[in-house]
Design a protein around this motif. Sequence first.
Motif, PDB file in Angstrom:
ATOM      1  N   SER A  27       0.815  -1.215   0.000  1.00  9.68           N
ATOM      2  CA  SER A  27       0.000   0.000   0.000  1.00  9.68           C
ATOM      3  C   SER A  27       0.845   1.260   0.000  1.00  9.68           C
TER       4      SER A  27
ATOM      5  N   HIS B 268     -11.341  -3.814   2.920  1.00  2.00           N
ATOM      6  CA  HIS B 268     -10.775  -2.677   3.653  1.00  2.00           C
ATOM      7  C   HIS B 268     -11.692  -2.322   4.820  1.00  2.00           C
TER       8      HIS B 268
ATOM      9  N   SER C   3      -7.916  -4.466  -0.212  1.00  2.00           N
ATOM     10  CA  SER C   3      -6.593  -4.107   0.327  1.00  2.00           C
ATOM     11  C   SER C   3      -5.612  -5.241   0.155  1.00  2.00           C
TER      12      SER C   3
ATOM     13  N   HIS D  63      -5.586   0.436  -4.293  1.00  5.94           N
ATOM     14  CA  HIS D  63      -4.376  -0.373  -4.482  1.00  5.94           C
ATOM     15  C   HIS D  63      -3.913  -0.471  -5.924  1.00  5.94           C
TER      16      HIS D  63
ATOM     17  N   TYR E 197      -1.556   8.058  -2.502  1.00  2.43           N
ATOM     18  CA  TYR E 197      -0.173   7.761  -2.103  1.00  2.43           C
ATOM     19  C   TYR E 197       0.210   6.308  -2.329  1.00  2.43           C
ATOM     20  N   LYS E 198      -0.755   5.492  -2.692  1.00  2.00           N
ATOM     21  CA  LYS E 198      -0.404   4.075  -2.856  1.00  2.00           C
ATOM     22  C   LYS E 198       0.235   3.873  -4.232  1.00  2.00           C
TER      23      LYS E 198
ATOM     24  N   ARG F  66       1.998  -9.953   3.213  1.00  7.51           N
ATOM     25  CA  ARG F  66       1.671  -9.319   1.940  1.00  7.51           C
ATOM     26  C   ARG F  66       2.896  -8.589   1.404  1.00  7.51           C
TER      27      ARG F  66
HETATM   28  N1  DSN Z   1      -5.448  -0.075   3.686  1.00  5.74           N
HETATM   29  C1  DSN Z   1      -4.122  -0.140   4.221  1.00  5.74           C
HETATM   30  C2  DSN Z   1      -3.297  -1.125   3.468  1.00  5.74           C
HETATM   31  O1  DSN Z   1      -3.744  -1.681   2.480  1.00  5.74           O
HETATM   32  O2  DSN Z   1      -2.161  -1.346   3.877  1.00  5.74           O
HETATM   33  C3  DSN Z   1      -3.415   1.193   4.201  1.00  5.74           C
HETATM   34  O3  DSN Z   1      -4.131   2.230   3.666  1.00  5.74           O
END
Ligand code: DSN
Length: 453
Positions: A52, A143, A192, A220, A245-246, A387
Amino acid sequence: MNRLTLYNNEASFIEVLSNNGLHHLKNEDPEIYNLLELEQQRQVNSLSMIASSSIADPSVLACEGSALTNVTTEGYPGRRFHAGCKYIDEIEKIAIERAKSAFDAHYVNVQPHSGSSANQIVMFSILQPGDCILGLDLACGGHLTHGSKASFSGQLFKPITYGLDQNGFINYEQVLELAKKYKPRLIICGASAYTRTINFKRFREIADEVGAFLLADISHIAGLVVSGVHPNPINHAHFTTTSTYKQLFGPRGGLIMSGKDSELQITESKNLSEVIQSGVFPKMQGTPTLNSVASKARALAFVNSKEFQKISKNIVNNARVFAQEISNLGYSVQTGGTDNHMIIIDVSKKGLSGKIVESALEECSIIVNKNMIPGDKKGPLITSGIRFGTNSLAIRGMDATVMKACVELIDKVLTNIQVVDNENYKISDSIINEVKRNVLYLCKKYPIPGYTF
Ligand code: DSN
């Protein structure tokens, strides 16, 4: 037209501000300055595989640190509640146009403070407390904002969750069955921790069948969507949200967008985009973070570029190779592979917990996160899974050939963990030092563009 005015031969106003800022910080607050320096060094000298996250270009950081922080204003370009918005308005309009172009959107709001805020705004704009929502179960990769009982989404609304089939893929039959049974007002797709292509068209068919709205949260995979590496939900979903920001390599923040349904009449007096405009302001937010609006504009220009298309392809290719290599070493990869930037493995089959793997890898400068896997009995703070993500490796120019080396380093750590219990372990200093040395070698060979000298 180049609007930049240089006030002497060497520096513009913003360069003076940036240099002064660093100078003042270093002299007046060395405690924070040193921590910022150490954090930047940590990022430069470690392999970040947090799925993320990504790495913002220095030009994005320049926007974040700009004088736009000083602007208070509510409303939208041309309709503000404060004076002094001449330049801010231009910046916000550019950010909107870039997002429209990136996602083929008809309507974009660039003001949400985060992806979670974007989801909250959509929900509070179209739902009443107690309305039924249908989202992917948190333990199956959903999420918090998609209906978890730990979040507003599961507390204020009535959440029903769908899961995965026996192969770990979204169970569309179950989605349809639950939708027909519970008649949700909103269906949420997006995840997520899900490594496969999401069939947005199928979700819309189900939503239409039961008269629900469809929200696609693409936080994502937004970069892959911009590059055409993952299908675009924009004309399937009523609302598309993302954090910036991801995978957009931008600032902390969010976007709310819509495609062909943006003018759909959804209340007596408002169409869909009007409902979201007033949902963001004045309903849910005040002054937007205008420096982040500028950073979003900058990041969106980058993800719209040909260069980023190559990076997107590399993100997915790296993830596929990583999944294959780690599977070759006997690790259990969820769904047997990946279609996106993410790989999830079940470490419990190796007698490990996600928590100790996360900690041991961090000691060796490899940054990942523990993650629940479907049916996980260990809970979110221990977990059975890990992950991995390839966004930040790809931006460093690492390609598939490097993934084998990364997997070997990870395997070296995991095979040398002496388990005490789910939370405690031992690993020898010699293994830590050896892996750290190799990580440093890779980090120096593939530096983060613009972060080192
Ligand atoms: N939703 C969390 C993740 O996927 O790590 C961070 O935003």
